[in-house]
Write a protein that holds these residues in place. Structure first.
Motif, PDB file in Angstrom:
ATOM      1  N   ARG A  28       0.884  -1.346  -0.138  1.00  0.00           N
ATOM      2  CA  ARG A  28      -0.132   0.054   0.117  1.00  0.00           C
ATOM      3  C   ARG A  28       0.740   1.376   0.145  1.00  0.00           C
ATOM      4  O   ARG A  28       0.569   2.223  -0.756  1.00  0.00           O
ATOM      5  N   LEU A  29       1.957   1.427   0.843  1.00  0.00           N
ATOM      6  CA  LEU A  29       3.045   2.335   0.948  1.00  0.00           C
ATOM      7  C   LEU A  29       3.575   2.523  -0.550  1.00  0.00           C
ATOM      8  O   LEU A  29       3.474   3.758  -1.168  1.00  0.00           O
ATOM      9  N   ILE A  30       4.023   1.499  -1.144  1.00  0.00           N
ATOM     10  CA  ILE A  30       4.665   1.480  -2.642  1.00  0.00           C
ATOM     11  C   ILE A  30       3.405   2.192  -3.678  1.00  0.00           C
ATOM     12  O   ILE A  30       3.798   2.968  -4.463  1.00  0.00           O
ATOM     13  N   GLY A  31       2.443   1.524  -3.423  1.00  0.00           N
ATOM     14  CA  GLY A  31       1.229   2.112  -4.304  1.00  0.00           C
ATOM     15  C   GLY A  31       0.919   3.551  -4.314  1.00  0.00           C
ATOM     16  O   GLY A  31       0.590   4.003  -5.247  1.00  0.00           O
ATOM     17  N   ALA A  32       1.015   3.960  -2.923  1.00  0.00           N
ATOM     18  CA  ALA A  32       0.563   5.418  -2.736  1.00  0.00           C
ATOM     19  C   ALA A  32       1.837   6.222  -3.304  1.00  0.00           C
ATOM     20  O   ALA A  32       1.353   7.177  -3.763  1.00  0.00           O
ATOM     21  N   ALA A  33       2.950   5.751  -3.121  1.00  0.00           N
ATOM     22  CA  ALA A  33       4.000   6.589  -3.689  1.00  0.00           C
ATOM     23  C   ALA A  33       4.007   6.492  -5.140  1.00  0.00           C
ATOM     24  O   ALA A  33       4.221   7.644  -5.859  1.00  0.00           O
ATOM     25  N   LEU A  34       3.735   5.426  -5.848  1.00  0.00           N
ATOM     26  CA  LEU A  34       3.618   5.538  -7.233  1.00  0.00           C
ATOM     27  C   LEU A  34       2.627   6.410  -7.626  1.00  0.00           C
ATOM     28  O   LEU A  34       2.597   7.259  -8.795  1.00  0.00           O
ATOM     29  N   ASP A  35       1.462   6.274  -7.184  1.00  0.00           N
ATOM     30  CA  ASP A  35       0.192   7.058  -7.582  1.00  0.00           C
ATOM     31  C   ASP A  35       0.459   8.606  -7.315  1.00  0.00           C
ATOM     32  O   ASP A  35       0.097   9.362  -8.110  1.00  0.00           O
ATOM     33  N   ALA A  36       1.276   9.031  -6.216  1.00  0.00           N
ATOM     34  CA  ALA A  36       1.768  10.151  -5.901  1.00  0.00           C
ATOM     35  C   ALA A  36       2.511  10.710  -7.130  1.00  0.00           C
ATOM     36  O   ALA A  36       2.603  11.972  -7.284  1.00  0.00           O
ATOM     37  N   LEU A  37       3.570  10.111  -7.460  1.00  0.00           N
ATOM     38  CA  LEU A  37       4.504  10.511  -8.294  1.00  0.00           C
ATOM     39  C   LEU A  37       3.602  10.916  -9.779  1.00  0.00           C
ATOM     40  O   LEU A  37       4.016  11.659 -10.544  1.00  0.00           O
ATOM     41  N   LEU A  38       2.855   9.850 -10.115  1.00  0.00           N
ATOM     42  CA  LEU A  38       2.029   9.944 -11.332  1.00  0.00           C
ATOM     43  C   LEU A  38       1.395  11.254 -11.420  1.00  0.00           C
ATOM     44  O   LEU A  38       0.917  11.737 -12.251  1.00  0.00           O
TER      45      LEU A  38
END
Length: 167
Positions: free
Chosen positions: A27-37
């Protein structure tokens, strides 16, 4: 997802970490990826978003660095109880806005309410629709939507209640 929504999601995960003690690395990694995008940028955010499954143990430390780099710690609750109360309010807001299914949101609110004294009695109306929905036929879309509306109405009512100080 907008930049503001991505930041809000990162803050919600920070609150969940305080409330529950842990949030899954995925979930942390997914949120980070979404934030970058979404256009959010920080060195640790990019590292967190790029972690592989083998590197997942590093996610927690990188997430802490992201909170510091993006100055997201301000206003976070200091205690587990405070974080659970805030998480309940976040869920109620999401139910009202329609960003969380009312049945799922009420179920989460109910689970959290057991550890937060103020909501032990106040939350009962909000989950009445959930309990009725569990009792009704899941193939009855009309009754399920009525239950969702009952939960939305109860969530609106709960959001206007004053929050007492932590005991």
């Amino acid at each position: 997802m907008t930049e503001d929504e991505a930041i809000d999601r990162l803050r919600q995960l920070a609150v969940e970490r305080i409330a529950y003690g842990v949030v899954g690395a995925d979930r942390l990694i997914g949120a980070a990826l979404d934030a970058l995008l979404a256009g959010v940028d920080s060195p640790s955010l990019a590292q967190l978003a790029g972690l592989t499954r083998r590197e997942e143990p590093e996610a927690s430390g990188l997430f802490e660095a992201v909170l510091d780099e993006l100055a997201l710690r301000e206003g976070l609750p200091a205690t587990e109880v405070g974080a659970r109360r805030l998480r309940i309010r976040q869920l109620l807001t999401q139910i009202v806005r329609g960003t969380v299914d009312p049945l799922l949101g009420a179920d989460r609110v109910w689970d959290l309410s057991h550890s937060v004294r103020w909501y032990d009695t106040a939350v009962a109306p909000a989950v009445q629709g959930l309990l009725t929905a569990y009792d009704c036929d899941e193939n009855d879309p009309v009754r399920l939507e009525e239950a969702r509306e009952e939960i939305r109405a109860a969530a609106r009512a709960l959001l206007v209640l004053p929050e007492p100080p932590e005991a």
